[in-house]
Design an enzyme around this catalytic site. Structure first.
Site, PDB file in Angstrom:
ATOM      1  N   TYR A  90       0.593  -1.246  -0.014  1.00  0.00           N
ATOM      2  CA  TYR A  90      -0.026   0.097  -0.020  1.00  0.00           C
ATOM      3  C   TYR A  90       0.958   1.264   0.085  1.00  0.00           C
ATOM      4  CZ  TYR A  90       0.933   0.864   5.099  1.00  0.00           C
ATOM      5  OH  TYR A  90       1.408   1.107   6.323  1.00  0.00           O
ATOM      6  N   ARG A 132       8.321   4.114  -4.718  1.00  0.00           N
ATOM      7  CA  ARG A 132       8.415   3.205  -3.527  1.00  0.00           C
ATOM      8  C   ARG A 132       7.386   1.872  -3.781  1.00  0.00           C
ATOM      9  NH1 ARG A 132       7.340   5.344   2.416  1.00  0.00           N
ATOM     10  NH2 ARG A 132       5.246   5.483   1.592  1.00  0.00           N
ATOM     11  N   ARG A 148      -8.440 -20.352  -1.429  1.00  0.00           N
ATOM     12  CA  ARG A 148      -7.377 -19.961  -0.327  1.00  0.00           C
ATOM     13  C   ARG A 148      -6.311 -21.174  -0.304  1.00  0.00           C
ATOM     14  NH1 ARG A 148      -5.497 -21.523   4.626  1.00  0.00           N
ATOM     15  NH2 ARG A 148      -4.776 -19.846   5.962  1.00  0.00           N
ATOM     16  N   HIS A 187      -1.769 -21.129   0.110  1.00  0.00           N
ATOM     17  CA  HIS A 187      -0.707 -20.187   0.494  1.00  0.00           C
ATOM     18  C   HIS A 187       0.135 -20.032  -0.611  1.00  0.00           C
ATOM     19  CE1 HIS A 187      -1.624 -21.374   4.393  1.00  0.00           C
ATOM     20  NE2 HIS A 187      -0.965 -20.585   5.043  1.00  0.00           N
ATOM     21  N   LEU A 247      10.808   1.109   7.174  1.00  0.00           N
ATOM     22  CA  LEU A 247      10.431   1.755   5.780  1.00  0.00           C
ATOM     23  C   LEU A 247      11.020   2.753   5.533  1.00  0.00           C
ATOM     24  CD1 LEU A 247       8.041   1.297   3.639  1.00  0.00           C
ATOM     25  CD2 LEU A 247       7.049   2.764   5.097  1.00  0.00           C
TER      26      LEU A 247
HETATM   27  N1  PDD Z   1       2.867   5.251   7.767  1.00  0.00           N
HETATM   28  N2  PDD Z   1       7.452   3.601   8.902  1.00  0.00           N
HETATM   29  C1  PDD Z   1       6.357   2.751   9.043  1.00  0.00           C
HETATM   30  C2  PDD Z   1       6.422   1.649   9.479  1.00  0.00           C
HETATM   31  C3  PDD Z   1       5.307   3.525   8.580  1.00  0.00           C
HETATM   32  O1  PDD Z   1       3.999   2.725   8.245  1.00  0.00           O
HETATM   33  C4  PDD Z   1       5.286   4.602   7.797  1.00  0.00           C
HETATM   34  C5  PDD Z   1       4.230   5.414   7.070  1.00  0.00           C
HETATM   35  C6  PDD Z   1       6.575   5.437   7.604  1.00  0.00           C
HETATM   36  C7  PDD Z   1       6.826   6.909   7.330  1.00  0.00           C
HETATM   37  O2  PDD Z   1       6.765   6.618   5.832  1.00  0.00           O
HETATM   38  P1  PDD Z   1       6.244   8.122   4.954  1.00  0.00           P
HETATM   39  O3  PDD Z   1       7.063   9.219   5.334  1.00  0.00           O
HETATM   40  O4  PDD Z   1       6.401   7.406   3.432  1.00  0.00           O
HETATM   41  O5  PDD Z   1       4.644   8.299   5.242  1.00  0.00           O
HETATM   42  C8  PDD Z   1       7.639   4.860   8.408  1.00  0.00           C
HETATM   43  C9  PDD Z   1       1.830   5.415   6.863  1.00  0.00           C
HETATM   44  C10 PDD Z   1       1.580   6.878   7.053  1.00  0.00           C
HETATM   45  C11 PDD Z   1       0.696   4.647   7.416  1.00  0.00           C
HETATM   46  O6  PDD Z   1       0.619   3.464   7.548  1.00  0.00           O
HETATM   47  O7  PDD Z   1      -0.596   5.392   7.631  1.00  0.00           O
END
Ligand code: PDD
Length: 297
Positions: free
Chosen positions: A33, A52, A101, A103, A206
């Site tokens: 996502y 990304r 379903r 895996h 991330l």
């Molecule tokens: N979350 N680390 C994690 C685990 C995240 O889920 C997110 C973002 C970030 C920051 O990434 P960015 O700057 O690209 O938003 C870091 C989003 C906002 C969410 O899951 O709602």
């Protein structure tokens, strides 16, 4: 108030939008996502979010759900139908698709594409600068946190623990005692010497789009930034701390596990970075609005 969701080619009221019980996103969290902010109706950092998404899809062996230009058009249509003409967010999810379903997955599944968007109160510096508390928890996630996967159970449980403790976020601690990131944000500290520190990219975190924007802003403004892991003890001894995400921007962290960071108030360098970040969003919105006007005129 209900909004409009896009699901596999259709725009429907959210209550009527549905995905098969055999969707692999539902059954296995087999999907990825993105969350993209809109400011003054303009998508912020669309290109890095697409890049990304491309990396996430490739990492799990999934195809793009449609050609990129079509995806850009659908994103704009979802924002338009939800009247996100000012500030808001867009959520986009791609799953491997629907199949009985099992895996292992059959080849050639048609990916499921779902999107929602919502209006948010105007992004203001005053709101964004409010300091927040974080708690710390063991990082119990998998070893590919660089993939923006919808498998977020540890993140959900961590964020819930934070909420139950009256905190905004949980910072996750690796086996070696260093902070990886938050459940939904990247983690940062600023040393008493003014050095801005965040964990380097890798499989443990991330690669945040906001993180990258802040890294560039620091470089453009000759601010010292070092990418290295840091511990909770270092964070508590730091002058300032903050977290970054698409929805939180640059958010001052003023308490960690109920202990103050610095003087327990948002720090000056954090506020400077927040200001720079918000200016950058504003500039992006202005440039796009001008370009649109130019095209029309
Ligand atoms: N979350 N680390 C994690 C685990 C995240 O889920 C997110 C973002 C970030 C920051 O990434 P960015 O700057 O690209 O938003 C870091 C989003 C906002 C969410 O899951 O709602």
């Amino acid at each position: 108030m209900g909004g409009i969701a896009y699901v596999n080619g259709r725009y429907l009221p959210i209550a009527a939008a549905a995905i098969s019980v055999e969707d692999r996103g539902f059954q296995f969290a087999d999907g990825v996502y993105e969350v993209i902010a809109l400011h003054r109706g303009v998508l912020i950092d669309e290109e890095p979010h697409f890049a990304r998404l491309s990396r996430s899809l490739a990492a799990v062996g999934m195809a793009w759900p449609m050609p990129k230009p079509a995806l850009r058009a659908v994103i704009r249509e979802v924002a338009r139908r939800n009247r996100v003409d000012d500030d808001g967010t867009l959520y986009l999810q791609v799953t491997r698709g629907v199949s009985p379903r099992a895996h292992a997955f059959p080849a050639g599944l048609r990916p499921t594409l779902a999107m929602t968007a919502r209006r948010l109160p105007a992004f203001t510096f005053e709101r964004a600068r409010q300091g927040v508390a974080v708690i710390t928890l063991a990082d119990q996630r998998w070893s590919r946190c660089d993939i923006k996967s919808v498998a977020l159970l540890p993140n959900v449980l961590g964020k819930q623990r934070a909420a139950e403790s009256g905190a905004f976020e949980a910072w996750l601690i690796a086996g070696d005692g260093t902070v990886t990131e938050g459940t939904a944000s990247n983690a940062w500290i600023i040393t008493k010497g003014g050095e801005i520190i965040t964990r380097p990219l890798g499989h443990a975190i991330l690669g945040g789009i906001t993180r990258e924007a802040v890294r560039c802003l620091a470089a453009e403004n000759q601010l010292a930034l070092v990418e290295r892991p840091f511990t909770v003890a270092e964070a508590l001894a730091a002058a300032e701390a903050f977290l970054t995400s698409t929805t939180s921007f640059v958010r001052p962290v003023v308490r960690i596990d109920d202990k103050p960071v610095g003087d327990g108030r948002p720090g000056p360098l954090t506020e400077r970075l927040l200001r720079l970040y918000m200016q950058r969003m504003d500039q992006a919105a202005t440039v796009t609005a001008r370009a649109r006007a130019g095209v029309k005129g």
